[in-house]
Design a protein around this motif. Sequence first.
Motif, mmCIF file in Angstrom:
data_model
loop_
_atom_site.group_PDB
_atom_site.id
_atom_site.type_symbol
_atom_site.label_atom_id
_atom_site.label_comp_id
_atom_site.label_asym_id
_atom_site.label_seq_id
_atom_site.Cartn_x
_atom_site.Cartn_y
_atom_site.Cartn_z
ATOM 1 N N HIS A 91 0.892 -1.285 -0.050
ATOM 2 C CA HIS A 91 0.078 -0.130 -0.110
ATOM 3 C C HIS A 91 0.870 1.193 0.052
ATOM 4 O O HIS A 91 2.009 1.060 0.359
ATOM 5 N N PRO A 92 0.482 2.220 -0.714
ATOM 6 C CA PRO A 92 1.315 3.323 -0.768
ATOM 7 C C PRO A 92 1.810 4.059 0.645
ATOM 8 O O PRO A 92 2.842 4.245 0.836
ATOM 9 N N GLY A 101 1.791 -7.115 4.981
ATOM 10 C CA GLY A 101 1.575 -5.785 4.389
ATOM 11 C C GLY A 101 2.774 -5.091 4.545
ATOM 12 O O GLY A 101 3.695 -5.295 5.168
ATOM 13 N N PHE A 102 2.824 -3.966 3.347
ATOM 14 C CA PHE A 102 4.240 -3.319 3.289
ATOM 15 C C PHE A 102 3.846 -1.995 2.853
ATOM 16 O O PHE A 102 2.983 -1.699 2.050
ATOM 17 N N SER A 103 4.627 -1.003 3.283
ATOM 18 C CA SER A 103 4.760 0.353 2.642
ATOM 19 C C SER A 103 6.077 0.849 3.275
ATOM 20 O O SER A 103 7.036 0.329 3.863
ATOM 21 N N VAL A 104 6.381 2.173 2.681
ATOM 22 C CA VAL A 104 7.709 2.672 3.045
ATOM 23 C C VAL A 104 7.645 3.534 4.364
ATOM 24 O O VAL A 104 8.520 4.228 4.791
ATOM 25 N N ASP A 105 6.419 3.586 5.107
ATOM 26 C CA ASP A 105 6.228 4.267 6.312
ATOM 27 C C ASP A 105 7.201 3.622 7.300
ATOM 28 O O ASP A 105 7.645 2.546 7.455
ATOM 29 N N TYR A 149 11.464 -4.876 -6.380
ATOM 30 C CA TYR A 149 10.271 -5.531 -6.985
ATOM 31 C C TYR A 149 9.801 -4.712 -8.153
ATOM 32 O O TYR A 149 8.934 -4.959 -8.785
ATOM 33 N N GLY A 150 10.274 -3.362 -8.574
ATOM 34 C CA GLY A 150 9.872 -2.638 -9.482
ATOM 35 C C GLY A 150 8.500 -1.975 -9.346
ATOM 36 O O GLY A 150 8.040 -1.468 -10.328
ATOM 37 N N ILE A 151 8.144 -1.741 -8.103
ATOM 38 C CA ILE A 151 6.966 -0.867 -7.750
ATOM 39 C C ILE A 151 7.217 0.253 -6.866
ATOM 40 O O ILE A 151 6.295 0.765 -6.437
ATOM 41 N N GLY A 155 7.872 8.840 -3.781
ATOM 42 C CA GLY A 155 8.596 8.333 -2.748
ATOM 43 C C GLY A 155 7.901 7.127 -1.968
ATOM 44 O O GLY A 155 8.186 7.146 -0.872
ATOM 45 N N TYR A 156 7.099 6.570 -2.596
ATOM 46 C CA TYR A 156 6.095 5.435 -2.106
ATOM 47 C C TYR A 156 6.009 4.569 -2.980
ATOM 48 O O TYR A 156 6.140 4.655 -4.214
#
Length: 153
Positions: free
Chosen positions: A38-39, A69-73, A106-108, A114-115
């Motif tokens: 998720h962004p 679940g994943f994000s850059v937070d 993963y190319g996403i 920045g997310y």
Amino acid sequence: MKLINVGDDAPNFTLTDNNDQYVTLTNFRGKKVLLSWHPLAWTPVCTDQMRALEVNYENFQNLNTIPLGFSVDPTPCKKIWAHALQLKMLKILSDFWPHGKTAKEYGIFREQGGYSERANIIIDEHGKVMWLKVYPSAQLPDLNEVFNVLSGS
């Protein structure tokens, strides 16, 4: 940046989760793993996406699958958000530092924002990408399509 392909070896990662525990992809060999990206935390669609994974956690277990679940937070944000969402089983991982490294592999990763993209990526029991889908940012991923893939339908 090129999106990873079905059949590719999934890049390994070790990231911290909302419980300050390290989670390593290769530790799940023998099980399928759903990487649900998720962004950003605290947004409505991202909230619904993570809650859906928690509500369906047992369904994933019945299909020999670990949802993550994943994000850059950052990890402290993930910890507070997981508490607010009352997540008991789902682990939500922080790809904060190096910022977006796993999303990039993963190319996403969206450099301009920045997310990460909103995406579901299924890794098979042997560490290969089995299925993936990138969604528009405002679209809630359909877990039925994920369950169809996992059950071989």
